[in-house]
Design a protein around this motif. Structure first.
Motif, PDB file in Angstrom:
ATOM      1  N   MET A   1      -9.983  -4.546 -46.006  1.00  0.00           N
ATOM      2  CA  MET A   1      -9.704  -3.541 -44.994  1.00  0.00           C
ATOM      3  C   MET A   1      -8.212  -3.565 -44.658  1.00  0.00           C
ATOM      4  SD  MET A   1     -11.778  -3.135 -41.648  1.00  0.00           S
ATOM      5  CE  MET A   1     -11.501  -2.629 -40.134  1.00  0.00           C
ATOM      6  N   THR A   2      -7.571  -2.420 -44.768  1.00  0.00           N
ATOM      7  CA  THR A   2      -6.147  -2.359 -44.488  1.00  0.00           C
ATOM      8  C   THR A   2      -5.903  -1.986 -43.044  1.00  0.00           C
ATOM      9  OG1 THR A   2      -5.989  -0.035 -45.118  1.00  0.00           O
ATOM     10  CG2 THR A   2      -5.614  -1.667 -46.842  1.00  0.00           C
ATOM     11  N   GLY A   3      -4.730  -2.351 -42.588  1.00  0.00           N
ATOM     12  CA  GLY A   3      -4.311  -1.999 -41.243  1.00  0.00           C
ATOM     13  C   GLY A   3      -3.394  -0.798 -41.282  1.00  0.00           C
ATOM     14  N   ARG A   4      -2.679  -0.626 -40.178  1.00  0.00           N
ATOM     15  CA  ARG A   4      -1.779   0.518 -40.053  1.00  0.00           C
ATOM     16  C   ARG A   4      -0.507   0.043 -39.383  1.00  0.00           C
ATOM     17  NH1 ARG A   4      -1.631   4.082 -35.616  1.00  0.00           N
ATOM     18  NH2 ARG A   4      -3.492   3.019 -34.879  1.00  0.00           N
ATOM     19  N   ILE A   5       0.616   0.412 -39.979  1.00  0.00           N
ATOM     20  CA  ILE A   5       1.923   0.131 -39.399  1.00  0.00           C
ATOM     21  C   ILE A   5       2.486   1.447 -38.889  1.00  0.00           C
ATOM     22  CG2 ILE A   5       4.285  -0.628 -39.852  1.00  0.00           C
ATOM     23  CD1 ILE A   5       3.118  -2.504 -42.010  1.00  0.00           C
ATOM     24  N   VAL A   6       2.860   1.466 -37.620  1.00  0.00           N
ATOM     25  CA  VAL A   6       3.443   2.649 -36.987  1.00  0.00           C
ATOM     26  C   VAL A   6       4.947   2.424 -36.898  1.00  0.00           C
ATOM     27  CG1 VAL A   6       3.555   4.015 -34.861  1.00  0.00           C
ATOM     28  CG2 VAL A   6       1.347   3.134 -35.664  1.00  0.00           C
ATOM     29  N   VAL A   7       5.720   3.421 -37.291  1.00  0.00           N
ATOM     30  CA  VAL A   7       7.181   3.317 -37.209  1.00  0.00           C
ATOM     31  C   VAL A   7       7.733   4.540 -36.507  1.00  0.00           C
ATOM     32  CG1 VAL A   7       7.465   4.249 -39.552  1.00  0.00           C
ATOM     33  CG2 VAL A   7       9.325   2.939 -38.511  1.00  0.00           C
ATOM     34  N   GLY A   8       8.637   4.301 -35.558  1.00  0.00           N
ATOM     35  CA  GLY A   8       9.289   5.390 -34.839  1.00  0.00           C
ATOM     36  C   GLY A   8      10.474   5.919 -35.620  1.00  0.00           C
ATOM     37  N   VAL A   9      10.539   7.237 -35.766  1.00  0.00           N
ATOM     38  CA  VAL A   9      11.602   7.871 -36.551  1.00  0.00           C
ATOM     39  C   VAL A   9      12.196   9.022 -35.743  1.00  0.00           C
ATOM     40  CG1 VAL A   9      12.145   9.082 -38.689  1.00  0.00           C
ATOM     41  CG2 VAL A   9      10.389   7.295 -38.699  1.00  0.00           C
ATOM     42  N   ASP A  10      13.538   9.001 -35.577  1.00  0.00           N
ATOM     43  CA  ASP A  10      14.196  10.124 -34.910  1.00  0.00           C
ATOM     44  C   ASP A  10      15.362  10.678 -35.720  1.00  0.00           C
ATOM     45  OD1 ASP A  10      16.247   8.282 -34.585  1.00  0.00           O
ATOM     46  OD2 ASP A  10      16.221   8.317 -32.392  1.00  0.00           O
ATOM     47  N   GLY A  11      15.529  10.190 -36.947  1.00  0.00           N
ATOM     48  CA  GLY A  11      16.608  10.666 -37.800  1.00  0.00           C
ATOM     49  C   GLY A  11      17.879   9.849 -37.703  1.00  0.00           C
ATOM     50  N   SER A  12      17.981   8.972 -36.717  1.00  0.00           N
ATOM     51  CA  SER A  12      19.169   8.128 -36.582  1.00  0.00           C
ATOM     52  C   SER A  12      19.171   7.052 -37.661  1.00  0.00           C
ATOM     53  CB  SER A  12      19.205   7.477 -35.198  1.00  0.00           C
ATOM     54  OG  SER A  12      18.128   6.558 -35.072  1.00  0.00           O
ATOM     55  N   GLU A  13      20.340   6.504 -37.955  1.00  0.00           N
ATOM     56  CA  GLU A  13      20.434   5.448 -38.968  1.00  0.00           C
ATOM     57  C   GLU A  13      19.576   4.234 -38.610  1.00  0.00           C
ATOM     58  OE1 GLU A  13      20.932   3.706 -42.429  1.00  0.00           O
ATOM     59  OE2 GLU A  13      21.531   5.756 -42.008  1.00  0.00           O
ATOM     60  N   PRO A  14      19.563   3.779 -37.337  1.00  0.00           N
ATOM     61  CA  PRO A  14      18.666   2.651 -37.015  1.00  0.00           C
ATOM     62  C   PRO A  14      17.190   2.974 -37.272  1.00  0.00           C
ATOM     63  CG  PRO A  14      20.351   2.845 -35.341  1.00  0.00           C
ATOM     64  CD  PRO A  14      20.476   4.069 -36.222  1.00  0.00           C
ATOM     65  N   SER A  15      16.778   4.224 -37.041  1.00  0.00           N
ATOM     66  CA  SER A  15      15.368   4.557 -37.300  1.00  0.00           C
ATOM     67  C   SER A  15      15.090   4.620 -38.794  1.00  0.00           C
ATOM     68  CB  SER A  15      14.949   5.856 -36.594  1.00  0.00           C
ATOM     69  OG  SER A  15      15.364   7.004 -37.290  1.00  0.00           O
ATOM     70  N   LEU A  16      16.086   5.014 -39.592  1.00  0.00           N
ATOM     71  CA  LEU A  16      15.909   5.014 -41.053  1.00  0.00           C
ATOM     72  C   LEU A  16      15.792   3.580 -41.571  1.00  0.00           C
ATOM     73  CD1 LEU A  16      18.376   7.848 -42.164  1.00  0.00           C
ATOM     74  CD2 LEU A  16      15.916   7.996 -41.671  1.00  0.00           C
ATOM     75  N   LYS A  17      16.576   2.664 -40.999  1.00  0.00           N
ATOM     76  CA  LYS A  17      16.456   1.255 -41.366  1.00  0.00           C
ATOM     77  C   LYS A  17      15.067   0.733 -41.003  1.00  0.00           C
ATOM     78  CE  LYS A  17      21.319   0.104 -40.889  1.00  0.00           C
ATOM     79  NZ  LYS A  17      22.315  -0.645 -40.122  1.00  0.00           N
ATOM     80  N   ALA A  18      14.578   1.114 -39.832  1.00  0.00           N
ATOM     81  CA  ALA A  18      13.236   0.699 -39.412  1.00  0.00           C
ATOM     82  C   ALA A  18      12.185   1.261 -40.360  1.00  0.00           C
ATOM     83  CB  ALA A  18      12.971   1.146 -37.977  1.00  0.00           C
ATOM     84  N   LEU A  19      12.354   2.511 -40.778  1.00  0.00           N
ATOM     85  CA  LEU A  19      11.423   3.150 -41.708  1.00  0.00           C
ATOM     86  C   LEU A  19      11.410   2.411 -43.045  1.00  0.00           C
ATOM     87  CD1 LEU A  19       9.498   5.437 -42.479  1.00  0.00           C
ATOM     88  CD2 LEU A  19      11.513   6.876 -42.905  1.00  0.00           C
ATOM     89  N   ARG A  20      12.590   2.081 -43.559  1.00  0.00           N
ATOM     90  CA  ARG A  20      12.661   1.329 -44.827  1.00  0.00           C
ATOM     91  C   ARG A  20      11.980  -0.037 -44.686  1.00  0.00           C
ATOM     92  NH1 ARG A  20      18.162   2.969 -44.305  1.00  0.00           N
ATOM     93  NH2 ARG A  20      18.438   4.950 -45.372  1.00  0.00           N
ATOM     94  N   TRP A  21      12.249  -0.714 -43.579  1.00  0.00           N
ATOM     95  CA  TRP A  21      11.662  -2.036 -43.361  1.00  0.00           C
ATOM     96  C   TRP A  21      10.140  -1.933 -43.276  1.00  0.00           C
ATOM     97  CZ3 TRP A  21       8.461  -4.804 -40.334  1.00  0.00           C
ATOM     98  CH2 TRP A  21       8.518  -6.199 -40.449  1.00  0.00           C
TER      99      TRP A  21
END
Length: 143
Positions: A1-21
Motif C-alpha cells: 500500500m502506497t502513501g501520498r506525499i503532498v508538496v506546495g507549489v507556487d512557482g517560486s524557486e524554493p517551491s520548485l526545489k521542494a517539488l524536485r525533492w
C-alpha cells in the motif's frame, strides 16, 4: 500500500526545489505525489483594485503556474504522474487540509508571499506548526 506525499507549489524557486525533492522521495518510497497550489484574493484588492477585469481568472492562473512548475522542475514522464490540486483559500490552510491522511508534506522555505527577511516563509512556518503529518521544509541548495 502506497502513501501520498503532498508538496506546495507556487512557482517560486524554493517551491520548485521542494517539488524536485518530493518527487525524489516519492520515487524512493513508492508514494503518490500530489502538487498543491492555493490561491486567494488579497484583502487589500477590494480597495486597491475595485475594477478587476471580469476576464481575470485567478484559478486559471494558479493552474497555469502549477502546470508550468511541474514542466520546469520534473521530467515529463514524472510530471504526468503527479496529481494536481488547485485550491481557493489561504495557501497554508490549503496545504494543511490536503495533507490529511498524507505520509508527508513538503514545502520550500520561502515562496512569493511574505517578507523576504523572514528565516522561514509564513506558509512553511504555519504548516510546520499545524500539519497533520510530518513536514519537510526544503532549504538552501540541492546537492
Amino acid at each position: 500500500m502506497t502513501g501520498r506525499i503532498v508538496v506546495g507549489v507556487d512557482g517560486s524557486e524554493p517551491s520548485l526545489k521542494a517539488l524536485r525533492w518530493a518527487a525524489g522521495q516519492a520515487a524512493l518510497t513508492g508514494d503518490e505525489l500530489q502538487a498543491v497550489t492555493g490561491w486567494e484574493y488579497p484583502a487589500s484588492w477590494a480597495t486597491l483594485m475595485p475594477g478587476v477585469p471580469p476576464e481575470f481568472d485567478p484559478e486559471r492562473l494558479a493552474k497555469e503556474i502549477l502546470d508550468q512548475s511541474l514542466a520546469e522542475a520534473l521530467a515529463p514522464d514524472i510530471a504526468a504522474t503527479v496529481t494536481r490540486t488547485v485550491v481557493s483559500g489561504n495557501p497554508a490552510q490549503a496545504l494543511i487540509d490536503q495533507a490529511k491522511g498524507a505520509s508527508l508534506l513538503v514545502v520550500g522555505d520561502r515562496g512569493y508571499a511574505g517578507f523576504k527577511a523572514a528565516v522561514l516563509g509564513s506558509v512553511s512556518t504555519n504548516v510546520a506548526q499545524h500539519a497533520p503529518c510530518p513536514v519537510v521544509v526544503v532549504r538552501g541548495e540541492q546537492l
